[in-house]
Design a protein around this motif. Structure first.
Motif, PDB file in Angstrom:
ATOM      1  N   ASP A 147       0.812  -1.215   0.000  1.00  0.00           N
ATOM      2  CA  ASP A 147       0.000   0.000   0.000  1.00  0.00           C
ATOM      3  C   ASP A 147       0.850   1.272   0.000  1.00  0.00           C
ATOM      4  O   ASP A 147       0.777   2.091   0.918  1.00  0.00           O
ATOM      5  CB  ASP A 147      -0.976  -0.038   1.183  1.00  0.00           C
ATOM      6  CG  ASP A 147      -1.961  -1.178   1.050  1.00  0.00           C
ATOM      7  OD1 ASP A 147      -1.597  -2.321   1.414  1.00  0.00           O
ATOM      8  OD2 ASP A 147      -3.067  -0.954   0.535  1.00  0.00           O
ATOM      9  N   HIS A 149       0.805   3.449  -2.616  1.00  0.00           N
ATOM     10  CA  HIS A 149      -0.052   4.492  -3.190  1.00  0.00           C
ATOM     11  C   HIS A 149       0.754   5.648  -3.747  1.00  0.00           C
ATOM     12  O   HIS A 149       0.468   6.807  -3.456  1.00  0.00           O
ATOM     13  CB  HIS A 149      -1.063   4.994  -2.143  1.00  0.00           C
ATOM     14  CG  HIS A 149      -2.037   3.944  -1.711  1.00  0.00           C
ATOM     15  ND1 HIS A 149      -3.043   3.471  -2.525  1.00  0.00           N
ATOM     16  CD2 HIS A 149      -2.157   3.238  -0.550  1.00  0.00           C
ATOM     17  CE1 HIS A 149      -3.733   2.549  -1.884  1.00  0.00           C
ATOM     18  NE2 HIS A 149      -3.221   2.374  -0.696  1.00  0.00           N
ATOM     19  N   HIS A 365      -4.101  -1.112   5.864  1.00  0.00           N
ATOM     20  CA  HIS A 365      -3.394   0.028   6.443  1.00  0.00           C
ATOM     21  C   HIS A 365      -3.254  -0.086   7.966  1.00  0.00           C
ATOM     22  O   HIS A 365      -3.575   0.828   8.715  1.00  0.00           O
ATOM     23  CB  HIS A 365      -4.060   1.353   6.036  1.00  0.00           C
ATOM     24  CG  HIS A 365      -3.992   1.610   4.558  1.00  0.00           C
ATOM     25  ND1 HIS A 365      -3.766   2.848   4.021  1.00  0.00           N
ATOM     26  CD2 HIS A 365      -4.102   0.771   3.502  1.00  0.00           C
ATOM     27  CE1 HIS A 365      -3.748   2.752   2.702  1.00  0.00           C
ATOM     28  NE2 HIS A 365      -3.959   1.498   2.364  1.00  0.00           N
TER      29      HIS A 365
HETATM   30 FE   FE2 Z   1      -4.268   0.604   0.181  1.00  0.00          FE
END
Ligand code: FE2
Ligand code: FE2
Length: 758
Positions: A147, A149, A365
């Motif tokens: 994650d 991003h 997360h």
């Molecule tokens: Fe994510």
């Protein structure tokens, strides 16, 4: 199957100034182009010991990969592979419009346990240098994050700026390297970018201003929901958020549904997934089988059963090639906020059955790590069960923990709200004994650490064992039988045992004692013997070979059998230790000349580079009392002119290109780089002894040539079979000799040694 989609729609949207509202921001469709070469990745090959795939995007149809080992800093020995890319004008048309040539090179012949550097180039635009490291047979450590991003603009609800996010990736890698040593590669469980459809996100992730993460490592990525996302919706259904609401399974039958297009346009993962799901894949890195599951595709109404079936087949097929299994996907096995089973239920029967050691996931997360679980409960047998992990993210949207229902199942859980910059990554160190997992925050504090004990014994991959086994040759002379192995493979073999006629036994320990041969002597001559060879590898597995070998007639009365090429003749000379009345010379098994002296001459025009010469000694009655073969072969002198030069190299190149089958003896002499075969590398090596002359080729002697790293000749020495190199490395002013490229004791073939200096 990709299909060109509604470009008309796109143009209308651009003309109208198409805008999308998402959260609090407004973004616009952008026309982007690849400038030269970009989006460069080293992806895993199926077996990362020798295979890595390099993928990139190019603005031009033709581009090239230039790669070499990391020690060749100036690319002097680099190889170049020209590629014609596949034009892709359909993958990125909805948000950032980008057209490019997708390029991919599947490297297959890499050296194990070796760092490589590479660049890609189109016209005169050359990329930055990138790196990867191939797998070896020993311990290694990989980095793991999820994650990320990556995104090229701020002001989303991402909690930190776009730049800070990339800086955090680098900080974490630096901390991890400090804590766990150099990382061999990186693995992610998806959401590498904010929107898969935003080409600008991928371009940002490929830059190196704030992190060199993607250029420093091989990346094994998994597709997450964000790789699937378009800008217009947070749904994986892309342009059809409502069309299939009543029956989502129908979406997979819709050819307009782009599913994993963005991921596959960017990455070059192994194409060994289940049929129709080319974003699932597997690879071997050292002793670990990695199974990447595309969790966007593995829902019950989609392709779960196909992917499960594939998983089982891959694991079965690789039996004997791995010690550990690591499975990874984007969607979480367990809900990090509550401890509730999210998607473990889809897989835990298979993970139990096949002994998956570690299951990695992301998306939530926050950090959650189970205890060793078997059958959905804590395992009471440490040889059974899987550790399930949900990885923290890089930087944004930390979730809070609510109430845990299944608190007993878990060893550690924590919200990154408590971590600086809401970020953490992990390192996983794999040894023969187990895998050690560490979770680190940006301060370098270890926030969780656990060890998974090896359930299976250490195992050498079958291909290594086969190559090592094949490199052992059995031979006999008048009264002994010997096994010799290629010194490069000694590290894999614990023991070679020879048993002759069920009674004479002898063995050697190549790995421990650096001995590459074993010989049983004192056995009857002129007899056929039963010979059994038992090979024990360092992982404890064994292989046996059984054959019959004959000990020869009195071949040992012939000494110093030698050949010399002089002008138009080849002179054969010898000495004998017992009386012989006359001699016969055979060329390629046909009688050629007879002699009563200790030499004979043969016209060069009757010879080929690989002619076999045989000398027979006859007694007074004309009976052959001994016979011996010799090949002039080469020391590189392919055209028999007693000189070694580039003409010889071109003759050998020509033979190789014609697929010449080199016999065992030729290999022994011409295989100067010791890889067990005669190939183009040997032709190159001929040049390293260029401009020398062959004075004499003596039976049982070999030429050891010492060259520098650039292939320049430094020295050479003729060494008898089984002897050690006696000369020392030439001194070079201002440099210190560090060692040779190959073992230089117990010489059993021609050999080129590269001398390393510092
Ligand atoms: Fe994510
Ligand atoms: Fe996600």
């Amino acid at each position: 199957m990709k299909k060109i989609r509604k470009l008309v729609l796109f143009f209308i949207l651009v003309v109208l100034g198409f805008s999308i509202s998402y959260a609090s921001i407004t973004t616009f469709a952008t026309l982007l182009s690849v400038s030269g070469v970009d989006i460069i990745y080293a992806n895993p090959g199926e077996n990362c010991m020798n295979e890595v795939t390099i993928s990139w995007h190019s603005s031009k149809a033709n581009s090239k990969l230039i790669y070499t080992t990391a020690d060749d800093k100036n690319y002097e020995k680099a190889k170049t592979i020209e590629v014609t890319g596949i034009y892709d004008e359909t993958s990125f048309i909805y948000y950032d419009v980008c057209k490019f040539y997708k390029c991919r090179v599947d490297l297959k012949d890499l050296k194990a346990n070796t760092e490589y550097i590479y660049k890609v180039q189109t016209d005169n635009i050359v990329s930055r240098e990138h790196k990867f490291k191939t797998a070896g047979t020993g311990s290694f450590t990989f980095g793991y994050m999820s994650d990320i991003h990556a995104v090229n603009y701020d002001n989303l609800d991402l909690g930190m700026t776009a730049v800070k996010k990339l800086q955090t990736v680098q900080t974490l890698i630096n901390r991890s390297t400090k804590e766990s040593g150099k990382l061999d590669f990186m693995l992610t469980t998806g959401d590498e970018v904010w929107r898969g459809s935003q080409y600008s996100n991928w371009l940002e992730w490929s830059k190196n201003e704030y992190t060199t993460a993607t250029e420093d490592y091989l990346w094994a990525g998994a597709p997450g929901n964000h790789e699937y996302y378009t800008q217009t919706t947070s749904s994986v259904w892309n342009y059809y958020p409502d069309k299939y609401a009543s029956d989502p399974s129908k979406i997979y039958e819709d050819p307009d549904y782009f599913y994993n297009t963005y991921f596959n346009a960017i990455k070059g993962v192994p194409q060994n997934g289940p049929e129709g799901v080319n974003s699932c894949y597997w690879f071997l890195y050292g002793n670990v089988l990695f199974m990447c599951i595309d969790s966007m595709q593995s829902s019950e109404y989609a392709k779960l059963s196909i992917i499960r079936q594939w998983f089982k087949e891959v694991v079965k097929k690789n039996e004997g090639n791995y010690q550990y299994i690591v499975a990874y996907q984007h969607y979480p096995w367990y809900d990090f906020q509550t401890g509730v089973d999210k998607y473990a239920y889809r897989w835990n029967d298979i993970f139990d059955e096949f002994g998956v050691d570690l299951a990695l996931s992301g998306h939530m997360h926050g950090y959650l790590r189970s205890k060793q679980l078997y059958n959905g409960a804590i395992s009471d047998d440490e040889m059974k069960g899987t550790y399930y992990v949900v990885s923290p993210q890089i930087g944004d949207r930390p979730k809070a923990i609510t109430a845990y229902n299944n608190v007993d199942l878990f060893g550690c859980w924590e919200s990154t709200i408590n971590y600086p910059d809401y970020s953490a990554m992990s390192t996983i160190t794999v040894t023969k004994e187990g895998m050690t997992y560490k979770l680190l925050n940006v301060k370098g504090e270890v926030k969780d650490e656990f060890t998974i004990k090896a359930k299976r014994p250490y195992i050498l991959q079958n291909q290594i064992k086969e190559a090592a086994f094949d490199s052992i040759t059995l031979s006999s002379d008048s009264s002994s039988i010997s096994a010799h192995m290629d010194p490069n493979n000694m590290q894999y073999v614990k023991n070679i045992q020879l048993i002759i006629d069920n009674e004479k036994v002898k063995s050697c320990n190549p790995d421990a004692n650096k001995v590459s041969y074993v010989s049983v002597s004192g056995i009857d001559t002129n007899k056929v013997h039963d010979c059994v060879m038992n090979v024990t590898f360092i992982d404890g597995s064994k292989k046996t070979y059984q054959t019959k070998l004959a000990t020869g007639a009195k071949s040992n009365i012939i000494n110093k059998l030698a050949l010399e090429s002089t002008g138009a003749k080849m002179k054969l000379s010898w000495e004998v230790s017992e009386n012989a009345s006359s001699y016969k010379v055979y060329v390629d098994d046909k009688e050629y000349a007879s002699s009563s002296n200790n030499y004979a001459e043969i016209d060069l025009k009757d010879l080929k580079y690989n002619s076999k010469y045989s000398l027979a000694c006859l007694d007074a009655s004309g009976k052959i009392i001994c016979m011996k073969d010799i090949y002039y072969t080469n020391y590189g002198d392919m055209n028999l002119d007693n000189k070694i030069d580039k003409n010889d190299a071109s003759i050998l190149v020509d033979l190789i290109l014609k697929n010449k089958d080199f016999d065992e003896t030729s290999i022994k002499f011409i295989d100067n780089n010791k890889d067990g075969r005669v190939d183009i590398g040997d032709a190159y090596k001929i040049l390293s002894c260029a401009n020398n002359t062959i004075d004499k080729i003596k039976e049982g002697t070999y030429l050891v040539t010492i060259v520098d790293v650039d292939g320049n000749l430094l020295a050479f020495e003729e060494v008898s079979e089984g002897a050690d190199l006696s000369i020392t490395a030439p001194t070079i002013a201002g440099k210190t000799f560090k060692g040779y490229s190959n073992p230089y004791k117990n010489i059993t073939s021609n050999l080129v040694l590269v001398a390393y200096y510092e």
